[in-house]
Design an enzyme around this catalytic site. Structure first.
Site, PDB file in Angstrom:
ATOM      1  N   LYS A 192      42.651  50.636  44.581  1.00 35.05           N
ATOM      2  CA  LYS A 192      43.743  49.725  44.232  1.00 35.05           C
ATOM      3  C   LYS A 192      45.046  50.495  43.934  1.00 35.05           C
ATOM      4  O   LYS A 192      45.049  51.711  43.808  1.00 35.05           O
ATOM      5  CB  LYS A 192      43.340  48.883  43.010  1.00 35.05           C
ATOM      6  CG  LYS A 192      42.123  47.989  43.281  1.00 35.05           C
ATOM      7  CD  LYS A 192      42.448  46.897  44.283  1.00 35.05           C
ATOM      8  CE  LYS A 192      41.359  45.844  44.417  1.00 35.05           C
ATOM      9  NZ  LYS A 192      40.216  46.256  45.234  1.00 35.05           N
TER      10      LYS A 192
HETATM   11  C1  PLP Z   1      40.832  40.408  45.905  1.00 35.54           C
HETATM   12  C2  PLP Z   1      39.825  41.042  45.009  1.00 35.54           C
HETATM   13  N1  PLP Z   1      39.291  40.322  44.009  1.00 35.54           N
HETATM   14  C3  PLP Z   1      38.409  40.856  43.164  1.00 35.54           C
HETATM   15  C4  PLP Z   1      37.998  42.154  43.280  1.00 35.54           C
HETATM   16  C5  PLP Z   1      36.957  42.658  42.350  1.00 35.54           C
HETATM   17  O1  PLP Z   1      37.382  43.739  41.616  1.00 35.54           O
HETATM   18  P1  PLP Z   1      36.360  44.877  41.131  1.00 35.54           P
HETATM   19  O2  PLP Z   1      35.942  45.655  42.327  1.00 35.54           O
HETATM   20  O3  PLP Z   1      37.186  45.675  40.178  1.00 35.54           O
HETATM   21  O4  PLP Z   1      35.228  44.213  40.458  1.00 35.54           O
HETATM   22  C6  PLP Z   1      38.549  42.946  44.294  1.00 35.54           C
HETATM   23  C7  PLP Z   1      38.239  44.365  44.448  1.00 35.54           C
HETATM   24  O5  PLP Z   1      37.453  45.014  44.712  1.00 35.54           O
HETATM   25  C8  PLP Z   1      39.468  42.374  45.191  1.00 35.54           C
HETATM   26  O6  PLP Z   1      39.990  43.083  46.182  1.00 35.54           O
END
Ligand code: PLP
Length: 383
Positions: A192
């Site tokens: 990210k």
């Molecule tokens: C659009 C989106 N929503 C939610 C997530 C979930 O985040 P995490 O991987 O930190 O749990 C991600 C990322 O991986 C994402 O790209």
């Protein structure tokens, strides 16, 4: 600035990379040496800094972006019998967390190949008397049409939740993405714009929602280990069945360091995307969605191109991989996964129309001009 991350060593041009500043390394070592690693003052400092950065009244740090979505949906009151409208062109965490609340995801379409964000008219068409919330995504860090989403949510009495995982630093009419709806969710996964490894943040202006989110984050307990360690509390009550979705101190200082350099990171990403757009848009029938929209400032999380119809995307990807260039696909639409095929009750022609044509190119602030040229050159040759 210190070194770039490990991924540089396996790919000639990796898809994403993490900046590792000397300040980050020093801050991490200081926390490790402090001996206090679980949620405490640095998490609080990260929350304050993030709240200030976004302009939100409350920022609640959590273990990851998925936990942020899960808690946001629960705090918004989503549960069994409810429906939540969400774009299918999204990471599967959005649908999974809706299911974990007991609610059902109802998939909506996107605008089309030029606008991969949700289509407000199709959100409206997806509503039913069971709809509780709309979970919008700012795809690739490009703010979606929040005026339309807010108007629709208000008219139908729905909770508007923002998946701002891609959008730290993105703004819509000058306001930070994530702060326009009732609650906004961020992810700090390694790829990210604000990479921590694992981590997330929830923002809201609603005091009651914030209090509920803090309880849900830590087992519904009324005091934290840190409060008891400091002697500020000796016992606790449990007022609801919550989770352990806490962030820890080490990751909080990584987050603080990355937050300090986020504006610089986003600006560098914007330059890379401008170069991609200048050279690639229109070449071999390929397009780059999200032409500049007045009053929306993207965070440029992803450099996505839409290939001409009938292009052999897998062939292109493996040819680029053979040349050391990593690519990806954001996303295989959720309604096509085995687990969600049965809940796919609505036609999604625009999503299906781009599903095989999306290609994500390398993008991160530290990408050099030479690397960008390599990607552009090789992609055009391959096409
Ligand atoms: C659009 C989106 N929503 C939610 C997530 C979930 O985040 P995490 O991987 O930190 O749990 C991600 C990322 O991986 C994402 O790209």
């Amino acid at each position: 600035m210190g070194e770039q991350g490990l991924s540089e060593r396996t790919w000639r041009v990796p898809l994403a990379d993490v900046p590792v500043g000397d300040d980050l390394v020093e801050d991490v070592l200081a926390v490790v040496r402090s001996g206090w690693w679980s949620m405490g003052p640095r998490v609080e400092e990260f929350e304050h800094a993030f709240a200030e950065f976004t302009g939100a009244s409350h920022a609640i740090a959590v273990a990851n972006g998925t936990a942020a979505l899960h808690l946001a949906l629960l705090a918004a009151g989503c549960g069994p019998g409810d429906e939540v409208v969400v774009p299918s062109l999204n990471f599967v965490a959005a649908a999974n967390t809706i299911v974990h609340t007991g609610a059902s995801p109802i998939f909506c379409d996107i605008g089309g190949p030029d606008d991969l964000n949700l289509d407000p008219a199709d959100v409206e068409a997806a509503l039913s008397e069971r709809t509780k919330a709309v979970l919008v995504l700012h795809y690739g860090g490009h703010p979606c049409d929040m005026d339309a989403a807010l108007e629709l949510a208000e008219r139908h009495g729905l909770v508007l939740i923002e998946d701002a995982a891609h959008a730290p630093g993105a703004t819509y009419r000058g306001r930070a993405c994530g702060t326009l709806g009732a609650v906004g969710c961020f992810s700090f996964f390694s790829n990210k714009n604000l990479p921590v490894g694992e981590g997330g943040m929830i923002v809201t202006d609603d005091d009651d929602l914030a209090a509920r989110l803090r309880l849900l984050r830590s087992h519904g307990m009324t005091t934290l280990t840190w409060d008891r360690h400091r002697g500020h509390a000796s016992s606790y009550d449990v007022v609801l069945p919550g989770f352990n979705y806490r962030l820890d101190e080490v990751r909080a200082v990584v987050g603080l360091a990355q937050l300090r350099r986020l504006p610089e990171e986003n600006a560098a990403r914007a330059e890379v995307v401008a170069r991609y757009r200048e050279v690639l848009h229109g070449s071999s029938g390929l397009t780059m969605p999200f032409e500049r929209v007045e009053d929306r400032k993207p965070s440029h999380h992803l450099a996505v191109v839409v290939l001409a119809e009938g292009t052999d995307r897998d062939g292109i990807r493996s040819s680029l991989a053979d040349q050391g260039i990593q690519t990806s696909v954001h996303y295989p639409p959720i309604h096509r996964f085995t687990s969600y095929r049965d809940s796919s009750r609505r036609p999604l022609p625009q999503t299906d129309g781009v599903a095989e044509r999306l290609l994500t190119l390398p993008l991160y602030g530290g990408l050099t001009d030479a690397q960008v040229e390599t990607v552009v050159e090789r992609l055009l040759q391959t096409l």
